[in-house]
Design a protein around this motif. Structure first.
Motif, mmCIF file in Angstrom:
data_model
loop_
_atom_site.group_PDB
_atom_site.id
_atom_site.type_symbol
_atom_site.label_atom_id
_atom_site.label_comp_id
_atom_site.label_asym_id
_atom_site.label_seq_id
_atom_site.Cartn_x
_atom_site.Cartn_y
_atom_site.Cartn_z
ATOM 1 N N GLN A 15 -24.868 -8.376 -3.944
ATOM 2 C CA GLN A 15 -23.595 -9.049 -3.742
ATOM 3 C C GLN A 15 -22.585 -8.770 -4.853
ATOM 4 O O GLN A 15 -21.427 -8.487 -4.571
ATOM 5 C CB GLN A 15 -23.785 -10.569 -3.593
ATOM 6 C CG GLN A 15 -24.507 -10.973 -2.340
ATOM 7 C CD GLN A 15 -26.019 -11.045 -2.532
ATOM 8 O OE1 GLN A 15 -26.577 -10.491 -3.475
ATOM 9 N NE2 GLN A 15 -26.683 -11.726 -1.629
ATOM 10 N N ALA A 16 -22.991 -8.871 -6.102
ATOM 11 C CA ALA A 16 -22.036 -8.669 -7.208
ATOM 12 C C ALA A 16 -21.464 -7.258 -7.179
ATOM 13 O O ALA A 16 -20.250 -7.065 -7.334
ATOM 14 C CB ALA A 16 -22.696 -8.967 -8.547
ATOM 15 N N ALA A 17 -22.301 -6.272 -6.963
ATOM 16 C CA ALA A 17 -21.831 -4.885 -6.909
ATOM 17 C C ALA A 17 -20.948 -4.658 -5.686
ATOM 18 O O ALA A 17 -19.935 -3.946 -5.761
ATOM 19 C CB ALA A 17 -23.014 -3.925 -6.913
ATOM 20 N N PHE A 18 -21.302 -5.278 -4.560
ATOM 21 C CA PHE A 18 -20.484 -5.123 -3.359
ATOM 22 C C PHE A 18 -19.140 -5.823 -3.515
ATOM 23 O O PHE A 18 -18.113 -5.297 -3.076
ATOM 24 C CB PHE A 18 -21.211 -5.641 -2.117
ATOM 25 C CG PHE A 18 -20.430 -5.404 -0.855
ATOM 26 C CD1 PHE A 18 -20.260 -4.121 -0.353
ATOM 27 C CD2 PHE A 18 -19.857 -6.458 -0.169
ATOM 28 C CE1 PHE A 18 -19.527 -3.892 0.806
ATOM 29 C CE2 PHE A 18 -19.126 -6.247 0.991
ATOM 30 C CZ PHE A 18 -18.960 -4.961 1.483
ATOM 31 N N THR A 23 -13.558 -4.927 -3.247
ATOM 32 C CA THR A 23 -12.260 -5.214 -3.872
ATOM 33 C C THR A 23 -11.579 -3.908 -4.284
ATOM 34 O O THR A 23 -10.395 -3.696 -3.998
ATOM 35 C CB THR A 23 -12.437 -6.143 -5.088
ATOM 36 O OG1 THR A 23 -13.020 -7.373 -4.631
ATOM 37 C CG2 THR A 23 -11.118 -6.420 -5.777
ATOM 38 N N ARG A 24 -12.327 -3.020 -4.905
ATOM 39 C CA ARG A 24 -11.783 -1.724 -5.335
ATOM 40 C C ARG A 24 -11.333 -0.902 -4.133
ATOM 41 O O ARG A 24 -10.248 -0.304 -4.124
ATOM 42 C CB ARG A 24 -12.828 -0.967 -6.148
ATOM 43 C CG ARG A 24 -12.378 0.384 -6.651
ATOM 44 C CD ARG A 24 -13.341 0.985 -7.681
ATOM 45 N NE ARG A 24 -14.742 0.722 -7.420
ATOM 46 C CZ ARG A 24 -15.560 1.527 -6.721
ATOM 47 N NH1 ARG A 24 -15.085 2.648 -6.210
ATOM 48 N NH2 ARG A 24 -16.820 1.215 -6.544
ATOM 49 N N ILE A 30 -7.359 0.966 1.274
ATOM 50 C CA ILE A 30 -6.798 0.272 2.437
ATOM 51 C C ILE A 30 -5.343 -0.136 2.207
ATOM 52 O O ILE A 30 -4.484 0.103 3.044
ATOM 53 C CB ILE A 30 -7.640 -0.959 2.806
ATOM 54 C CG1 ILE A 30 -9.095 -0.576 3.104
ATOM 55 C CG2 ILE A 30 -7.014 -1.728 3.978
ATOM 56 C CD1 ILE A 30 -9.321 0.211 4.347
ATOM 57 N N SER A 31 -5.061 -0.761 1.078
ATOM 58 C CA SER A 31 -3.707 -1.270 0.836
ATOM 59 C C SER A 31 -2.676 -0.157 0.681
ATOM 60 O O SER A 31 -1.480 -0.409 0.779
ATOM 61 C CB SER A 31 -3.685 -2.177 -0.391
ATOM 62 O OG SER A 31 -3.951 -1.432 -1.563
#
Length: 100
Positions: A15-18, A23-24, A30-31
């Protein structure tokens, strides 16, 4: 505008790595797409390996053709794909009503 919802299941314990990877990927890939009008990610409480990604696109074609058939899609999947326990379930939605 349409809403893409991706139901994502990742491998346990990552989870932490994902969190960092998604986010990256959203910020760097995407943005940057002009047809993307915003996004949101939620993580499961009862099922911590489950994520719900919501992306607002100008149209279904902007997502399915403009993004998925571009080199940016491969870049996105290279960032988030290694964490997937199974392929995400992706659907598109039209707005019916909303609060102010």
């Amino acid at each position: 505008m349409i809403l893409e919802i991706a139901d994502i299941r990742i491998r346990p314990g990552e989870q932490a790595a994902f969190d960092e990877a998604i986010t990256r990927g959203l910020q760097t890939v995407i943005s940057k797409n002009a047809e993307c009008k915003g996004y949101k990610v939620n993580k499961g409480i009862e099922s911590p390996e489950r994520y719900v990604l919501q992306i607002f696109w100008t149209s279904v074609e902007a997502h399915n053709v403009g993004f998925r058939e571009s080199p940016a899609f491969a870049e996105w999947r290279a960032i988030v794909g290694p964490f997937f326990a199974s392929p995400p379930v992706v659907e598109h939605f039209d707005l019916v009503t909303k609060s102010d």
